[in-house]
Design an enzyme around this catalytic site. Structure first.
Site, PDB file in Angstrom:
ATOM      1  N   LYS A  11      24.328  48.729  39.243  1.00 30.12           N
ATOM      2  CA  LYS A  11      25.629  49.121  39.796  1.00 30.12           C
ATOM      3  C   LYS A  11      25.791  50.652  39.858  1.00 30.12           C
ATOM      4  O   LYS A  11      24.996  51.395  39.263  1.00 30.12           O
ATOM      5  CB  LYS A  11      26.742  48.483  38.952  1.00 30.12           C
ATOM      6  CG  LYS A  11      26.733  46.936  38.996  1.00 30.12           C
ATOM      7  CD  LYS A  11      27.935  46.361  38.245  1.00 30.12           C
ATOM      8  CE  LYS A  11      27.954  44.843  38.318  1.00 30.12           C
ATOM      9  NZ  LYS A  11      29.196  44.273  37.735  1.00 30.12           N
ATOM     10  N   TYR A  51      31.593  39.796  46.527  1.00 30.57           N
ATOM     11  CA  TYR A  51      32.362  39.217  45.416  1.00 30.57           C
ATOM     12  C   TYR A  51      33.520  38.335  45.918  1.00 30.57           C
ATOM     13  O   TYR A  51      34.553  38.226  45.242  1.00 30.57           O
ATOM     14  CB  TYR A  51      32.912  40.331  44.528  1.00 30.57           C
ATOM     15  CG  TYR A  51      31.885  40.940  43.595  1.00 30.57           C
ATOM     16  CD1 TYR A  51      31.313  40.194  42.556  1.00 30.57           C
ATOM     17  CD2 TYR A  51      31.482  42.269  43.712  1.00 30.57           C
ATOM     18  CE1 TYR A  51      30.388  40.751  41.681  1.00 30.57           C
ATOM     19  CE2 TYR A  51      30.549  42.839  42.844  1.00 30.57           C
ATOM     20  CZ  TYR A  51      30.020  42.067  41.839  1.00 30.57           C
ATOM     21  OH  TYR A  51      29.102  42.626  40.966  1.00 30.57           O
ATOM     22  N   PHE A  59      41.537  41.568  39.165  1.00 28.14           N
ATOM     23  CA  PHE A  59      40.658  42.737  39.074  1.00 28.14           C
ATOM     24  C   PHE A  59      39.869  42.986  40.357  1.00 28.14           C
ATOM     25  O   PHE A  59      39.027  43.897  40.413  1.00 28.14           O
ATOM     26  CB  PHE A  59      39.694  42.585  37.884  1.00 28.14           C
ATOM     27  CG  PHE A  59      38.824  41.352  37.930  1.00 28.14           C
ATOM     28  CD1 PHE A  59      37.635  41.320  38.660  1.00 28.14           C
ATOM     29  CD2 PHE A  59      39.183  40.216  37.218  1.00 28.14           C
ATOM     30  CE1 PHE A  59      36.835  40.197  38.686  1.00 28.14           C
ATOM     31  CE2 PHE A  59      38.385  39.074  37.240  1.00 28.14           C
ATOM     32  CZ  PHE A  59      37.207  39.071  37.983  1.00 28.14           C
ATOM     33  N   ARG A  87      20.219  36.724  32.314  1.00 23.49           N
ATOM     34  CA  ARG A  87      21.544  36.852  31.698  1.00 23.49           C
ATOM     35  C   ARG A  87      21.424  37.169  30.205  1.00 23.49           C
ATOM     36  O   ARG A  87      22.252  37.875  29.632  1.00 23.49           O
ATOM     37  CB  ARG A  87      22.369  35.597  31.985  1.00 23.49           C
ATOM     38  CG  ARG A  87      22.762  35.562  33.481  1.00 23.49           C
ATOM     39  CD  ARG A  87      23.356  34.256  33.911  1.00 23.49           C
ATOM     40  NE  ARG A  87      24.747  34.081  33.534  1.00 23.49           N
ATOM     41  CZ  ARG A  87      25.776  34.593  34.207  1.00 23.49           C
ATOM     42  NH1 ARG A  87      25.576  35.338  35.266  1.00 23.49           N
ATOM     43  NH2 ARG A  87      27.004  34.360  33.813  1.00 23.49           N
ATOM     44  N   THR A  93      29.140  39.616  29.999  1.00 16.34           N
ATOM     45  CA  THR A  93      29.800  40.431  31.031  1.00 16.34           C
ATOM     46  C   THR A  93      30.565  41.594  30.405  1.00 16.34           C
ATOM     47  O   THR A  93      30.527  42.715  30.890  1.00 16.34           O
ATOM     48  CB  THR A  93      30.778  39.546  31.840  1.00 16.34           C
ATOM     49  OG1 THR A  93      30.060  38.414  32.318  1.00 16.34           O
ATOM     50  CG2 THR A  93      31.370  40.300  33.012  1.00 16.34           C
ATOM     51  N   ARG A 104      23.601  45.649  28.718  1.00 21.21           N
ATOM     52  CA  ARG A 104      25.031  46.000  28.753  1.00 21.21           C
ATOM     53  C   ARG A 104      25.511  46.558  27.413  1.00 21.21           C
ATOM     54  O   ARG A 104      26.316  47.499  27.373  1.00 21.21           O
ATOM     55  CB  ARG A 104      25.853  44.785  29.177  1.00 21.21           C
ATOM     56  CG  ARG A 104      25.779  44.522  30.686  1.00 21.21           C
ATOM     57  CD  ARG A 104      26.399  43.206  31.029  1.00 21.21           C
ATOM     58  NE  ARG A 104      26.547  42.987  32.466  1.00 21.21           N
ATOM     59  CZ  ARG A 104      26.674  41.782  33.015  1.00 21.21           C
ATOM     60  NH1 ARG A 104      26.656  40.705  32.249  1.00 21.21           N
ATOM     61  NH2 ARG A 104      26.817  41.652  34.314  1.00 21.21           N
ATOM     62  N   ASN A 114      29.889  47.637  34.133  1.00 20.76           N
ATOM     63  CA  ASN A 114      28.974  46.980  33.192  1.00 20.76           C
ATOM     64  C   ASN A 114      27.514  47.042  33.620  1.00 20.76           C
ATOM     65  O   ASN A 114      26.726  46.155  33.306  1.00 20.76           O
ATOM     66  CB  ASN A 114      29.429  45.545  32.893  1.00 20.76           C
ATOM     67  CG  ASN A 114      29.408  44.655  34.114  1.00 20.76           C
ATOM     68  OD1 ASN A 114      29.130  45.114  35.215  1.00 20.76           O
ATOM     69  ND2 ASN A 114      29.678  43.373  33.926  1.00 20.76           N
ATOM     70  N   GLU A 128      23.363  35.390  47.284  1.00 20.88           N
ATOM     71  CA  GLU A 128      23.495  36.821  46.981  1.00 20.88           C
ATOM     72  C   GLU A 128      22.303  37.622  47.503  1.00 20.88           C
ATOM     73  O   GLU A 128      22.465  38.724  48.021  1.00 20.88           O
ATOM     74  CB  GLU A 128      23.664  37.013  45.479  1.00 20.88           C
ATOM     75  CG  GLU A 128      24.994  36.465  44.967  1.00 20.88           C
ATOM     76  CD  GLU A 128      25.116  36.540  43.453  1.00 20.88           C
ATOM     77  OE1 GLU A 128      26.177  36.128  42.942  1.00 20.88           O
ATOM     78  OE2 GLU A 128      24.175  37.017  42.773  1.00 20.88           O
TER      79      GLU A 128
END
Ligand code: CMP
Length: 143
Positions: A11, A51, A59, A87, A93, A104, A114, A128
């Site tokens: 990100k 998203y 949010f 994950r 998250t 994270r 994150n 995705e």
């Protein structure tokens, strides 16, 4: 165990913190093969499309502002049990709840910022991945 693919995005906070190399190193060290990878910048609209399932969440605006705030690095990763293993590698998250030693936990500042995204299922991973890459990108990159 089945060989699976997952879609990750390093990100904008990951890029801003100069962590592309470190996070990619951890991903490869954990046994994931990178099948496709690029640097790109989402707009607020394309972030919203990615998203879309969160469109009604409170949010959503914050999320799409953040995801369009700078370049990001999407990748298609492949590995046995890739969805669950990725994950586990990145942690919960919310970084405050992420296990010690996860990406994270080590690098993320907040629930919103994150560091990485990881697909939550094989089916969503396919959707995705198609958001960023053509299947021909993947075939061309197989070693
Ligand atoms: P990600 O795995 O990319 O999927 C959806 C993202 O929404 C999630 O990571 C978080 O970064 C973000 N998110 C989830 N809940 C919140 C929240 N309460 N406030 C801000 N961002 C959130």
């Amino acid at each position: 165990m089945a060989v699976e693919r997952t879609l990750t995005i390093l990100k904008p906070d990951c890029v801003r913190k100069n962590l592309i190399g470190e996070v990619t190193r951890r991903i490869q060290e954990a046994g994931f093969t990178i099948l496709a990878m690029k640097m790109t910048r989402l707009t607020k609209d394309t972030a919203g499309g990615f998203y879309a399932v969160h469109r009604e969440r409170p949010f959503f605006d914050e999320l799409t502002d953040f995801m369009s705030s700078g370049p990001c690095v999407p990748m298609i990763l492949e590995k046995e049990n890739a969805i669950a293993d990725f994950r586990e590698l990145i942690g919960a998250t919310n970084p405050a709840e992420a296990d010690e030693g996860t990406i994270r936990s080590d690098f993320a500042d907040s629930l919103g910022e994150n560091i990485v995204h990881g697909s939550d299922s094989v089916e969503n991973g396919k959707i995705e991945a198609a958001y960023f890459f053509a299947e021909s990108d993947v075939v061309a990159n197989r070693a």
